[in-house]
Design an enzyme around this catalytic site. Structure first.
Site, mmCIF file in Angstrom:
data_model
loop_
_atom_site.group_PDB
_atom_site.id
_atom_site.type_symbol
_atom_site.label_atom_id
_atom_site.label_comp_id
_atom_site.label_asym_id
_atom_site.label_seq_id
_atom_site.Cartn_x
_atom_site.Cartn_y
_atom_site.Cartn_z
ATOM 1 N N HIS A 178 -13.840 2.880 8.859
ATOM 2 C CA HIS A 178 -13.026 1.704 8.519
ATOM 3 C C HIS A 178 -13.553 1.027 7.251
ATOM 4 O O HIS A 178 -13.848 -0.175 7.225
ATOM 5 C CB HIS A 178 -12.988 0.707 9.677
ATOM 6 C CG HIS A 178 -11.792 -0.199 9.616
ATOM 7 N ND1 HIS A 178 -11.190 -0.718 10.737
ATOM 8 C CD2 HIS A 178 -11.080 -0.692 8.560
ATOM 9 C CE1 HIS A 178 -10.166 -1.481 10.386
ATOM 10 N NE2 HIS A 178 -10.089 -1.483 9.060
ATOM 11 N N ARG A 223 -3.720 1.485 11.072
ATOM 12 C CA ARG A 223 -4.274 0.940 12.305
ATOM 13 C C ARG A 223 -4.525 2.098 13.269
ATOM 14 O O ARG A 223 -3.699 3.009 13.391
ATOM 15 C CB ARG A 223 -3.295 -0.056 12.945
ATOM 16 C CG ARG A 223 -3.093 -1.335 12.141
ATOM 17 C CD ARG A 223 -4.317 -2.227 12.189
ATOM 18 N NE ARG A 223 -4.116 -3.486 11.472
ATOM 19 C CZ ARG A 223 -4.459 -3.697 10.204
ATOM 20 N NH1 ARG A 223 -5.019 -2.709 9.502
ATOM 21 N NH2 ARG A 223 -4.268 -4.865 9.641
ATOM 22 N N PRO A 244 2.810 -1.596 9.924
ATOM 23 C CA PRO A 244 2.068 -2.481 10.827
ATOM 24 C C PRO A 244 2.039 -1.923 12.239
ATOM 25 O O PRO A 244 2.872 -1.082 12.598
ATOM 26 C CB PRO A 244 2.851 -3.793 10.757
ATOM 27 C CG PRO A 244 4.229 -3.393 10.351
ATOM 28 C CD PRO A 244 4.076 -2.192 9.465
ATOM 29 N N GLU A 265 -13.132 0.114 17.782
ATOM 30 C CA GLU A 265 -14.130 0.141 16.709
ATOM 31 C C GLU A 265 -15.253 -0.846 17.003
ATOM 32 O O GLU A 265 -14.958 -2.017 17.277
ATOM 33 C CB GLU A 265 -13.472 -0.190 15.371
ATOM 34 C CG GLU A 265 -12.437 0.838 14.961
ATOM 35 C CD GLU A 265 -11.644 0.447 13.731
ATOM 36 O OE1 GLU A 265 -11.018 1.326 13.129
ATOM 37 O OE2 GLU A 265 -11.637 -0.765 13.378
ATOM 38 N N ILE A 314 0.829 -1.205 0.000
ATOM 39 C CA ILE A 314 0.000 0.000 0.000
ATOM 40 C C ILE A 314 0.862 1.252 0.000
ATOM 41 O O ILE A 314 0.639 2.176 -0.802
ATOM 42 C CB ILE A 314 -0.963 -0.009 1.200
ATOM 43 C CG1 ILE A 314 -1.965 -1.154 1.059
ATOM 44 C CG2 ILE A 314 -1.702 1.326 1.298
ATOM 45 C CD1 ILE A 314 -2.854 -1.360 2.268
#
Length: 318
Positions: free
Chosen positions: A284, A236, A208, A265, A158
């Site tokens: 999200h 994240r 990450p 969430e 990404i």
């Protein structure tokens, strides 16, 4: 093979088919699974598919027949990997299925902040343009991206794709990465952490979540940023110290933020980003285009087929 799908609705609310996986075994499909029902829903299954339902040591202790866990996502922190490895359970994930969709969301947030299209649609419908003395009307800063510096944390699938798009916008691209300079595209300049925060006009997070990146953006690092800078997080939620980001936004020390992920969430009502100045939130959904979810399900089926044939792929519990 008996297969249990624990939270089917999260990846397929009804617009896709489970047929490719149903062909591979006897499937029990649960729209959702409460923590208290996890063991019961997995009973007798050799393979379990989960998106957000956790399988920790307690669950694995109760499921001696389990041989395969397919995580319907890229991240696999919902599984006790060490315990699965100890028991010889194969755990697979779904890599790189949502790259294009997440990149699109990064720039959807960025363009909304710089061009304020939603804001101006609302203003026009309230009569602001009709009542303007001039042919044009604006009441927010409008920002051109060309020539600005785009900072990226992490150059995986990404992050690298985001870098390509930022370069196409005519932006200078800098990155905090473990990759060697010769492995980078010529338009990417590697920098130190402090340089990244100080130089970025836009900072986008694609690393990450680890002990080292928890609250990567915090009061100290925010103090290094330009007050005109824009922060984007589609990675994240806990990469941000949310209170520190809200304080910076409300205090004018950060221009704006575009955020698709939060630390909890669904969010708690008192999450400070919900009311922070110039904080633009999406729930999200960067990963959730129909195209990305179609790829996810195709890879999930291929992971199971590979496991059944003895040629395991995407195993994160090696």
């Amino acid at each position: 093979m008996k297969i249990a799908i624990l939270d089917a609705r999260t990846v397929n609310p009804g617009d896709l088919s489970w047929e490719s996986i149903q062909h591979l075994g006897e499937c029990a499909i649960y729209e959702e699974t409460a923590a208290a029902d996890t063991v019961a829903h997995c009973a007798g299954a050799e393979a379990v598919l989960t998106n957000k339902v956790c399988l920790r040591k307690a669950e694995l202790d109760a499921l001696p027949q389990l041989k395969y866990i397919g995580v319907l996502a890229t991240g696999y922190n919902v599984i006790d990997i060490d315990e699965a490895r100890r028991r010889g359970i194969v755990v697979t994930n779904i890599p790189a299925y949502s790259t294009d969709s997440v990149v699109q969301m990064v720039f959807a947030h960025l363009l909304n902040i710089t061009n304020q299209t939603a804001h101006y649609t609302a203003e026009i419908k309230e009569g602001a343009w009709c009542n303007s003395r001039d042919f044009t009307y604006w009441n927010t800063p409008l920002v051109e991206l060309a020539g600005k510096t785009f900072g990226i944390v992490g150059l995986g699938h990404i992050g690298s794709a985001v870098a390509r798009v930022a370069n196409a916008f005519g932006m200078r691209v800098i990155a905090l990465t473990s990759k060697k300079r010769e492995a980078l595209e010529p338009y990417i300049t590697p920098v130190s952490k402090e340089e990244l925060f100080r130089e970025s006009d836009v900072l986008s997070l694609h690393c990450p979540l680890t002990d080292g990146t928890f609250h990567f953006v915090n009061a100290e690092t925010l103090a290094w940023m330009k007050p005109s800078a824009i922060l984007i997080n589609t990675g994240r939620g806990p990469l941000l110290d949310e209170q520190a980001v809200a304080d910076a936004l409300n205090g004018g020390r950060l221009f704006a933020a575009g955020v698709d992920v939060l630390s909890t969430e669904p969010p708690l009502p008192d999450n400070p980003l919900l009311t922070a100045r110039r904080c633009y939130l999406t729930p999200h959904i960067a990963w959730a285009t129909r195209e990305a979810r179609t790829r996810l399900m195709a890879i999930a089926a291929e992971n199971i087929r590979a496991f059944q044939s003895g040629k395991i792929i995407n195993n994160v519990a090696k």
